[in-house]
Design an enzyme around this catalytic site. Structure first.
Site, short mmCIF file in Angstrom:
data_model
loop_
_atom_site.label_atom_id
_atom_site.label_comp_id
_atom_site.label_asym_id
_atom_site.label_seq_id
_atom_site.Cartn_x
_atom_site.Cartn_y
_atom_site.Cartn_z
N ARG A 23 26.21 9.74 84.50
CA ARG A 23 26.31 10.24 85.87
C ARG A 23 26.71 11.71 85.82
O ARG A 23 27.16 12.20 84.80
CB ARG A 23 27.35 9.44 86.65
CG ARG A 23 28.70 9.37 85.96
CD ARG A 23 29.67 8.52 86.76
NE ARG A 23 30.05 9.20 88.01
CZ ARG A 23 31.02 10.10 88.11
NH1 ARG A 23 31.72 10.46 87.04
NH2 ARG A 23 31.33 10.65 89.26
N GLU A 77 35.74 30.63 76.05
CA GLU A 77 35.53 29.38 75.32
C GLU A 77 34.07 29.23 74.90
O GLU A 77 33.18 29.40 75.72
CB GLU A 77 35.94 28.21 76.23
CG GLU A 77 35.71 26.84 75.63
CD GLU A 77 36.18 25.70 76.54
OE1 GLU A 77 37.25 25.84 77.19
OE2 GLU A 77 35.47 24.69 76.62
N TYR A 129 37.36 10.05 73.53
CA TYR A 129 37.97 11.10 74.33
C TYR A 129 39.05 10.46 75.21
O TYR A 129 38.78 9.52 75.95
CB TYR A 129 36.96 11.85 75.21
CG TYR A 129 37.71 12.89 76.01
CD1 TYR A 129 38.07 14.10 75.42
CD2 TYR A 129 38.18 12.61 77.29
CE1 TYR A 129 38.84 15.03 76.10
CE2 TYR A 129 38.96 13.53 77.97
CZ TYR A 129 39.29 14.73 77.37
OH TYR A 129 40.08 15.63 78.04
N ARG A 161 29.57 15.52 94.92
CA ARG A 161 30.33 15.09 96.10
C ARG A 161 29.64 15.58 97.35
O ARG A 161 29.36 16.76 97.47
CB ARG A 161 31.73 15.65 96.07
CG ARG A 161 32.56 15.16 94.91
CD ARG A 161 33.91 15.84 94.94
NE ARG A 161 34.61 15.56 93.69
CZ ARG A 161 35.63 16.27 93.24
NH1 ARG A 161 36.08 17.29 93.96
NH2 ARG A 161 36.21 15.96 92.11
N ARG A 199 33.11 29.04 79.40
CA ARG A 199 34.11 29.27 80.44
C ARG A 199 35.06 30.38 80.03
O ARG A 199 35.19 30.69 78.85
CB ARG A 199 35.01 28.06 80.70
CG ARG A 199 34.49 26.73 80.31
CD ARG A 199 35.42 25.68 80.82
NE ARG A 199 35.93 24.83 79.75
CZ ARG A 199 36.61 23.72 79.97
NH1 ARG A 199 36.91 23.35 81.21
NH2 ARG A 199 37.02 23.00 78.96
N ARG A 233 32.21 17.62 68.42
CA ARG A 233 32.00 18.99 68.83
C ARG A 233 33.33 19.72 68.76
O ARG A 233 34.39 19.11 68.92
CB ARG A 233 31.49 19.07 70.28
CG ARG A 233 30.00 18.90 70.40
CD ARG A 233 29.51 19.33 71.77
NE ARG A 233 30.13 18.61 72.86
CZ ARG A 233 30.74 19.20 73.89
NH1 ARG A 233 30.85 20.53 73.95
NH2 ARG A 233 31.26 18.48 74.86
N ASP A 278 42.16 11.56 77.99
CA ASP A 278 43.01 12.52 78.68
C ASP A 278 44.45 12.23 78.30
O ASP A 278 44.77 11.15 77.80
CB ASP A 278 42.84 12.38 80.21
CG ASP A 278 41.68 13.21 80.73
OD1 ASP A 278 41.44 14.31 80.17
OD2 ASP A 278 41.03 12.78 81.69
P1 FAD Z 1 46.28 14.99 69.37
O1 FAD Z 1 46.89 15.77 70.45
O2 FAD Z 1 45.04 15.51 68.74
O3 FAD Z 1 47.40 14.79 68.26
C1 FAD Z 1 47.10 14.30 66.98
C2 FAD Z 1 48.00 15.01 65.98
O4 FAD Z 1 47.84 14.41 64.69
C3 FAD Z 1 47.66 16.48 65.82
O5 FAD Z 1 48.81 17.25 66.04
C4 FAD Z 1 47.16 16.58 64.39
O6 FAD Z 1 47.51 17.81 63.76
C5 FAD Z 1 47.90 15.44 63.72
N1 FAD Z 1 47.27 14.94 62.49
C6 FAD Z 1 45.95 14.68 62.29
N2 FAD Z 1 45.75 14.22 61.04
C7 FAD Z 1 46.97 14.17 60.45
C8 FAD Z 1 47.42 13.78 59.16
N3 FAD Z 1 46.56 13.33 58.23
N4 FAD Z 1 48.74 13.86 58.87
C9 FAD Z 1 49.62 14.34 59.80
N5 FAD Z 1 49.25 14.72 61.05
C10 FAD Z 1 47.94 14.62 61.36
N6 FAD Z 1 43.83 15.98 78.70
C11 FAD Z 1 44.26 16.05 79.98
O7 FAD Z 1 44.90 15.11 80.45
N7 FAD Z 1 44.00 17.17 80.74
C12 FAD Z 1 43.31 18.23 80.26
O8 FAD Z 1 43.10 19.21 80.96
C13 FAD Z 1 42.84 18.17 78.92
N8 FAD Z 1 42.14 19.20 78.41
C14 FAD Z 1 41.67 19.10 77.14
C15 FAD Z 1 40.92 20.15 76.63
C16 FAD Z 1 40.40 20.06 75.35
C17 FAD Z 1 39.60 21.20 74.82
C18 FAD Z 1 40.61 18.90 74.58
C19 FAD Z 1 40.03 18.77 73.22
C20 FAD Z 1 41.38 17.86 75.08
C21 FAD Z 1 41.90 17.95 76.36
N9 FAD Z 1 42.68 16.93 76.88
C22 FAD Z 1 43.13 17.00 78.16
C23 FAD Z 1 43.01 15.73 76.07
C24 FAD Z 1 44.32 15.83 75.33
O9 FAD Z 1 44.27 16.91 74.41
C25 FAD Z 1 44.55 14.50 74.61
O10 FAD Z 1 44.73 13.49 75.55
C26 FAD Z 1 45.72 14.48 73.70
O11 FAD Z 1 45.59 15.51 72.77
C27 FAD Z 1 45.77 13.15 72.99
O12 FAD Z 1 46.89 13.10 72.15
P2 FAD Z 1 46.76 12.45 70.71
O13 FAD Z 1 48.16 12.30 70.23
O14 FAD Z 1 45.93 11.25 70.75
O15 FAD Z 1 45.94 13.50 69.83
NA NA Z 2 41.13 20.82 80.17
#
Ligand code: FAD
Ligand code: NA
Length: 374
Positions: A168, A298, A346, A172, A275, A244, A348
């Site tokens: 989708r 970006e 993915y 809006r 952006r 990506r 949030d």
């Molecule tokens: P991560 O934040 O990726 O944390 C994982 C951690 O594990 C990292 O610090 C990494 O270094 C560490 N790690 C990896 N491998 C190892 C290893 N072998 N040993 C030790 N450490 C390791 N969410 C929103 O709600 N609003 C937004 O506007 C938004 N914008 C975003 C924009 C972008 C460009 C991206 C990519 C994501 C965005 N998100 C947003 C999503 C948000 O970043 C994620 O929800 C969040 O990062 C998830 O947390 P996580 O702990 O799963 O992963």
């Molecule tokens: Na964002």
């Protein structure tokens, strides 16, 4: 042990320490906590910048909202996005204001719907992403707002991309131009890093930065929650999962306001970036300098081996590999896989937190409560 100090790992660590009284070691490969939600102060301006892309917190989940408010208050920031197409600016996602402005006349919701439906009728059986997008929004809006942006995101002509990439497109037929529809949204009052540090601030939690889980050789000795890349855990035995990545080009500009808003999309293919973020606009309540501003352009591309994985691609080959990795993960004793990297999804921020709270409640707490009672 928790591998990864992002929001998933920090939520698990915080719950284990505060709720269960467990000692938790968090190992983090990077030199800072917070994962991709991390932010820092640009030193010459004092402006908080998001190193891994702009992060806006939003949720309709009451439980998550109550949980995050233990660590930080949120501002009343409401996200809005605009896009430059040709030499004009329009609100995003495509809404009635975008449609009326683009076609140059006032339309009611019903008139706009009927016009778009007629234009979208051009394609019956979409064979690629371009045709799929036209079948959803019609050719004029596709060509103005989607073709160039998509080509830049994927570095591929949309006619060569599979139709399945989009199911989708947000459209809006009202003048509502708020980017998120969630009940709660805002930015952490004292910044992301203060929030994330408060989550880890407990005498039972030790964070070891600059430490890769793979190099510890700890697997098998203690219960582990692993939030790093799923394929990486298994030495990419089944092949690499595709992602990506994004490149951010930061620049301090010699003016108080560069673009008048926090995020401006660039729809046209000849502009190389997708952006521009201008970080001061995330915090209009702060006392930032009036003569300088920080922007980040970006760029989007396929991730190579050394790049930050940002968005899972999920080709049929990726899906097949993922299924095999999930089998391996299930068989791994005393290791739980979570977060966006550990599940190749993915998420949030509010989804990562909700999913960590669910893993804690369903898998971790019952196990240690049993142990404590035995
Ligand atoms: P991560 O934040 O990726 O944390 C994982 C951690 O594990 C990292 O610090 C990494 O270094 C560490 N790690 C990896 N491998 C190892 C290893 N072998 N040993 C030790 N450490 C390791 N969410 C929103 O709600 N609003 C937004 O506007 C938004 N914008 C975003 C924009 C972008 C460009 C991206 C990519 C994501 C965005 N998100 C947003 C999503 C948000 O970043 C994620 O929800 C969040 O990062 C998830 O947390 P996580 O702990 O799963 O992963
Ligand atoms: Na964002």
């Amino acid at each position: 042990m928790v591998a990864g100090a992002g929001l998933f790992g920090l939520t698990v660590a915080e719950r284990c320490a505060r709720d269960l009284g467990l000692r938790v070691l968090v190992v983090e490969r990077r030199g800072h906590i917070g994962g991709n939600a991390y932010s820092e102060i640009e030193p010459s301006t004092g402006i908080e910048v998001h190193r891994y892309g702009a992060h806006l917190f939003h949720t309709s989940n009451e439980r998550v909202w109550n949980y995050v408010n233990r660590f930080t208050a949120f501002t009343d920031y409401r996200h809005r996005v605009f896009t430059i197409a040709g030499d004009r600016v329009y609100p995003m996602p495509i809404n009635l204001a975008t449609i009326c402005a683009y076609f140059g006349r006032a339309m009611s919701p019903g008139e706009a719907r009927a016009m778009i439906a007629a234009q979208a009728g051009e394609v019956a059986q979409p064979a690629n992403l371009e045709e799929k997008a036209i079948s959803l929004v019609g050719r004029p809006l596709y060509e103005a707002f989607i073709r160039g942006y998509t080509a830049k995101q994927w570095q591929t002509d949309p006619r060569d991309l599979p139709a399945e990439i989009i199911t989708r497109l947000p459209m809006r037929y009202t003048f509502d131009d708020r980017y998120f529809a969630d009940r709660y949204q805002g930015l952490p009052v004292d910044g992301y890093t203060a929030w994330l540090e408060r989550m880890a601030d407990h005498p039972l939690i030790e964070v070891r930065l600059g430490t890769d889980f793979a190099e510890l050789g700890a697997a098998g000795n203690v219960p582990v929650v692993y939030t790093g890349p799923l394929d990486g855990y298994f030495g990419r035995a089944e092949g690499a999962l595709g992602w990506r990545t994004l490149d951010f080009e930061f620049e301090v500009m010699p003016q108080g306001d560069f673009q008048g808003t926090s995020v401006m999309n660039y729809a046209d293919e000849h502009v190389p970036y997708t952006r521009v973020h201008e970080f001061r606009h995330f915090h209009p309540e702060r006392d930032y300098p009036g003569d300088r501003t920080v922007i980040a352009r970006e760029y989007s591309r396929f991730a190579g081996p050394g790049d930050e994985p940002y968005y899972p691609i999920g080709t049929p080959a990726d899906r097949a590999r993922l299924a095999r990795y999930r089998e391996l993960a299930r068989a791994e004793k005393d290791v739980l896989f979570g977060g966006r990297l550990g599940t190749y999804t993915y998420l949030d921020m509010h989804m990562a937190i909700a999913s960590a709270l669910a893993m804690y409640g369903n898998r971790i707490r019952p196990r240690f409560r049993r142990q404590a009672c035995a």
